[in-house]
Design an enzyme around this catalytic site. Sequence first.
Site, mmCIF file in Angstrom:
data_model
loop_
_atom_site.group_PDB
_atom_site.id
_atom_site.type_symbol
_atom_site.label_atom_id
_atom_site.label_comp_id
_atom_site.label_asym_id
_atom_site.label_seq_id
_atom_site.Cartn_x
_atom_site.Cartn_y
_atom_site.Cartn_z
ATOM 1 C CG HIS A 75 42.682 50.535 29.653
ATOM 2 N ND1 HIS A 75 41.675 50.870 28.799
ATOM 3 C CD2 HIS A 75 42.362 49.323 30.157
ATOM 4 C CE1 HIS A 75 40.775 49.896 28.782
ATOM 5 N NE2 HIS A 75 41.173 48.950 29.600
ATOM 6 C CB CYS A 125 40.139 46.663 27.191
ATOM 7 S SG CYS A 125 39.660 45.806 28.691
#
Lengths: 243, 477
Positions: free
Chosen positions: A191, A94
């Site tokens: 994630h 990310c």
Amino acid sequence: MQLRIGWLYGHEMNIYGDRGNVMALARRGEWRGLETTVVTIGLGDPIDVDEIDLYFWGGGQDREQIAVSRDLQGEKGAALRVAVEDGAPVLAVCGGYQLLGHSYHPHEGDDLPGISAIDVTSEAGHERFIGNVVVDTDEFDTLVGFENHSGKTHLGSGVTPLGRVRVGRGNNGTDGTEGARYRNVVGCYLHGALLPKNPHLADWLIERALERRYGDVTLASLDSTLERRAHDGVVARAAALQR
Amino acid sequence: MTRTIDPRLLLATTTSKALTVGIRRLGRGGGTALPGLVAGYLDPRMLDKLAQRLPLGTVVVAGTNGKTTTSRMLAGMLAESGHRVAHNRSGSNLVRGISAALAEQMRAFGSGGPEIGVIESDENALPEILRRTSPRVVVLLNLFRDQLDRYGELETIASRWREALRTLDSSTTLVVNADDPTLAALAADSPATVVAFGLTEATATLAALPHASDAAACRICESPLQYHALFLSHLGHWHCPSCGAERPELLLAASSIRLNGMRGLTMDIEDRRGPEATVAGDLEVALPGLYNAYNALAATAAARVLGLEFEPISRALSSFEAAFGRLERVTYRGRTLTLALSKNPVGFNEILRMITGEPLQMPLVIAINDLDADGRDVSWLWDVDFEVLAEPQHEAAWFIAAGLRGHDLAVRLKYGGIASERINDASCGRPLGEVLDEVIDATPKGSDVFMLLTYTALLQLRQALADRGVVEEFWAQ
């Protein structure tokens, strides 16, 4: 043998269970009898490229990402670029993935410069991509995770996609790709935490790290039954939620 | 006070009440949301009007953790002092649930209806609830990471709250936890009257900022905060060495906190608002854990602001019964079950801190679901410090990973240092009633079994217990 893990911005960029990735690397090192250490590299700390075998870089909120972008301009970003070129394994998720690239273009304010270690460019999107993700890759078989990002990343010609999304939105929600691969770098939006549920990727990173320092190595195999069940569970869960 | 008949409001409230009764009769759930939703179509201003009809106004309670418990405590204190209270007790805390709860408790006309409203508010719904109810008092408990997938980042909530709090005026009192640096900054930015509360206890401190803390940086200058004392997550006596920002002066302060294991706690509370402090010593709180000291202090602060004496406050705290699943204890087939809603890192860490005070001997059941009400993202499991369970004094315990995402939990426990052999993941995804019965079969009579559950897992387990005649349906509590 030693395994020295550099956790980039462990305090500033660590959301959505990112520390699970560091725990997975450290435990899987320890369980194999490696002398494993984790060094957190924060704002203002230098990077000693000879000291670190393996890097992990997580995601952050906008506020932190601005400070980190600033911190990386100059010597520190250059050091990280050298490590990447030299084949140091890096997992960036990310925000870390975005800053490893050329830049991040926000809705308002100035572009956040990255370090151009990989050929990707990111921008703020108007939609937030949230949900379980299943990615089919050539190198790592299936990878599973949870995405939660409004940033969109576009791949340049210097990188290849990590894989294609079977479930989820991926890099930008339009081209079906997820993540980027360059040398021993894996950048992605997964994630959740990624490595505990994808132990094959964790072991690939550890293997590359050891190879770089010690030459050819064969990792002792570990019992990953619980991890595999969690992995398969996400695939099943993602399919169930899609229906 | 308006007591005129408003036909639209009357239709909306009557429909809402009828639906609530109907849904419960049909056994289709608590009827805590749909009636409010339907009534909202009939009269979009129902909540505004109902709030206006409360002669003593409303109190809104918001925060990541503790809002159900705190609002129940406050409602109890108000009832002890003789007030008639309207309250969304079942914990349905979005606009529609609050509307349905108030409609159920209000009388459309006539006297004898509730005088004051205690409204528990969802974090995201707070701006709208403030706008609609124009509360007399707003209690802000804490801001932690919770359900990031649903609400985006913590910063998003904080900035939404900041905007909403800026619209208040000095006729509203903000009762705010000054130990939370984020909330202290938001309160300082609001024109409302601020009453800061916090702990002055030094013995209950943490050694270091725990992993799940969310406010390590100063809100003004972004430098790392320092703490004279750290009580829970990032809550503590903080200051910024760089710009000089510091915890505001406490107007209500708790000290001499003594945690008596699972039984409860005692503390002193000092009210420093007047020229001379008023102190209540040895207040008994019938709930364990430091975070309940915060909840009790917050409820007391709000009650004092509303003019209550310490006596009814003390009576309410000592006789408090936990809301369903908030460390609720029930006896089932001769075993004592403790049910603990565990839905985010900070809450989870506090519950783990409490139950690991003594060596664990029995199975610990942890059920993790990822339905909408739980949050679809289970990555927060990696921010919980499960490592305490791997300490040698708990070697007699074993761990049952259950729920739709039990496999994720099993992996988390393994990486927390617990041997795989002690982690049972055979129950993942199975109905929790079946899991419960198997655990009970495997546990001697007279033993204590802890069950830590996310929201929908708790509802499922409690339904199983209700089916077995052990507990009442949650809305009947």
